[in-house]
Design an enzyme around this catalytic site. Structure first.
Site, PDB file in Angstrom:
ATOM      1  N   ARG A  39     -19.394  41.237  21.992  1.00 39.11           N
ATOM      2  CA  ARG A  39     -18.983  42.567  21.532  1.00 39.11           C
ATOM      3  C   ARG A  39     -20.184  43.265  20.915  1.00 39.11           C
ATOM      4  NH1 ARG A  39     -20.802  41.981  17.024  1.00 39.11           N
ATOM      5  NH2 ARG A  39     -19.887  43.989  16.531  1.00 39.11           N
ATOM      6  N   ALA A  73     -21.905  47.375  21.376  1.00 31.10           N
ATOM      7  CA  ALA A  73     -22.181  48.147  22.593  1.00 31.10           C
ATOM      8  C   ALA A  73     -23.331  47.597  23.452  1.00 31.10           C
ATOM      9  CB  ALA A  73     -22.427  49.610  22.201  1.00 31.10           C
ATOM     10  N   ARG A  86     -13.433  47.570  28.530  1.00 29.25           N
ATOM     11  CA  ARG A  86     -13.434  48.294  27.248  1.00 29.25           C
ATOM     12  C   ARG A  86     -13.952  49.715  27.501  1.00 29.25           C
ATOM     13  NH1 ARG A  86     -15.494  45.425  22.008  1.00 29.25           N
ATOM     14  NH2 ARG A  86     -13.847  46.729  21.142  1.00 29.25           N
ATOM     15  N   ASP A 121     -20.982  53.178  19.275  1.00 27.78           N
ATOM     16  CA  ASP A 121     -20.514  52.757  20.598  1.00 27.78           C
ATOM     17  C   ASP A 121     -20.747  53.835  21.641  1.00 27.78           C
ATOM     18  OD1 ASP A 121     -18.822  51.110  18.550  1.00 27.78           O
ATOM     19  OD2 ASP A 121     -18.971  50.000  20.436  1.00 27.78           O
TER      20      ASP A 121
HETATM   21  O1  MRU Z   1     -15.205  46.219  18.737  1.00 23.58           O
HETATM   22  P1  MRU Z   1     -16.655  45.867  18.583  1.00 23.58           P
HETATM   23  O2  MRU Z   1     -16.903  44.707  17.696  1.00 23.58           O
HETATM   24  O3  MRU Z   1     -17.343  45.729  19.929  1.00 23.58           O
HETATM   25  O4  MRU Z   1     -17.301  47.135  17.885  1.00 23.58           O
HETATM   26  C1  MRU Z   1     -18.664  47.138  17.630  1.00 23.58           C
HETATM   27  C2  MRU Z   1     -19.127  48.329  16.887  1.00 23.58           C
HETATM   28  O5  MRU Z   1     -18.385  49.242  16.601  1.00 23.58           O
HETATM   29  C3  MRU Z   1     -20.600  48.408  16.594  1.00 23.58           C
HETATM   30  O6  MRU Z   1     -20.833  49.084  15.401  1.00 23.58           O
HETATM   31  C4  MRU Z   1     -21.304  49.159  17.737  1.00 23.58           C
HETATM   32  O7  MRU Z   1     -20.978  48.619  18.981  1.00 23.58           O
HETATM   33  C5  MRU Z   1     -22.770  49.137  17.580  1.00 23.58           C
HETATM   34  S1  MRU Z   1     -23.448  47.550  17.910  1.00 23.58           S
HETATM   35  C6  MRU Z   1     -25.119  47.638  17.875  1.00 23.58           C
END
Ligand code: MRU
Length: 343
Positions: free
Chosen positions: A44, A46, A87, A235
């Site tokens: 997980r 981005a 996603r 994201d």
């Molecule tokens: O649901 P997730 O854990 O994938 O969400 C991740 C986030 O919101 C992070 O802050 C974002 O992806 C930035 S990661 C460098």
């Protein structure tokens, strides 16, 4: 620790749902296993999702039996559609898949075996580039931090969310490496606890002082003057600078504004979606209600209650002090400054 690694035809993904208690890798030899790992948040964040999808495509392509390039590309496109559906919010997923498909379409080789190798090489490149991108963001971003800084962050935008040292946490690491006295407040980040489980774990390993708080404590923390700045990841960022990030980020940004605290977003250019001119157009993932009705596997809400579980929210650009990218720092007006960085 690698968030993922390619090992002899197998994509090994660190299962982040088990952290911090267990360190286990999922062996992905088929596309559905990669899709499931992305959907379940085993991988997980981005940039990490983008790299996993790229490897997933390379993995699936290896199994395709096609008589010619046209048939091969059609089959690869089908796999990309499957991966892309896992996603919807983090644009790096779509970005990585489109980059892989673009390469395939442009390549002159008609030899399917060569094209398969090309896809795997490109997945490796996407992974490697992310590490370099993190380092550049760190260098640009750390200059914004004062010599002594207490930083609040939300969710996990660290090494675990990337192929490198992280975006928001990469900036924090770079500031520490530059000799600054940095400490971190980590929001626990309900419902899936990326802050409590992952950010604190990373910071403890790095020996960067970290304090865990529940999401509803951030306002009081700021009111007490205990936070100098906020840094979060993203994201997807719209062309106008609106930022989609983990649910709860918007609330933190509003609080930061109220308390006169700078609110920074760190993200690579691959997270900026120039096809979208406002945050209103960012698709927001809604997840299973069980994530809200249960805590650590135990039911905490009555059976039958109605649940709303958006995984992300959108922080309007007007609340964002600056966006730290791998090509430099952008300040408002973002429609102009982000576009200039993209040239
Ligand atoms: O649901 P997730 O854990 O994938 O969400 C991740 C986030 O919101 C992070 O802050 C974002 O992806 C930035 S990661 C460098």
């Amino acid at each position: 620790m690698d968030t993922m690694r390619w090992n002899n035809g197998c994509l090994e993904i660190l299962d982040q749902t088990l952290l911090p208690e267990k360190i286990e890798y999922i062996n992905c030899r088929e596309v559905p296993t990669v899709c499931d790992a992305i959907y379940r948040l085993s991988v997980r964040g981005a940039p990490a999702i983008g790299a996993a999808a790229a490897y997933g495509l390379a993995l699936g392509a290896r199994e395709i039996e096609a008589a010619n390039k046209g048939q091969f590309i059609a089959a690869v496109e089908k796999i990309a559609t499957q991966l892309n559906a896992t996603r919807p919010t983090a644009v790096n997923l779509k970005w990585a898949l489109e980059r892989m498909l673009g390469l395939l379409r442009q390549n002159n080789s008609g030899d399917v075996a060569t094209l398969k190798e090309l896809l795997l090489d490109e997945a490796h490149t996407i992974y490697r580039e992310d590490l370099a991108s993190n380092r550049r963001m760190g260098a640009y971003g750390q200059s914004l931090l004062p010599q002594k800084a207490a930083v609040l962050t939300h969710c996990n935008a660290g090494a675990l969310a990337t192929a490198g040292v992280g975006t928001a946490l990469g900036v924090i690491r770079a500031a520490r490496d530059a000799g600054k006295d940095v400490s971190v407040f980590a929001d626990e980040t309900r419902p899936l606890l990326q802050g409590a489980r992952l950010t604190t774990w990373e910071m403890l390993q790095e020996k960067i002082p970290v304090t865990l708080l529940t999401d509803n404590m951030a306002g009081y923390l700021m009111a007490r003057g205990m936070v100098d700045l906020v840094i979060v990841g993203a994201d997807r960022i719209a062309g106008n600078g609106d930022v989609a990030n983990k649910i709860g980020t918007y609330g933190v940004a509003v609080l930061a504004k109220e308390h006169g605290i700078p609110f920074y977003v760190a993200a690579p250019m691959s997270t900026i979606d120039f096809n979208i001119s406002s945050g209103l157009d960012i698709p927001i993932e809604e997840r299973d209600e069980r994530e809200v009705t249960h805590f650590a596997g135990c039911r905490v809400a009555p059976e039958g209650v109605k649940v709303w579980n958006p995984a992300f929210d959108v922080t309007p650009a007007r609340l964002v002090t600056a966006i730290i990218t791998d090509r430099g720092v952008a300040y408002p007006p973002y429609s102009e400054t982000l576009a200039a960085l993209n040239k």
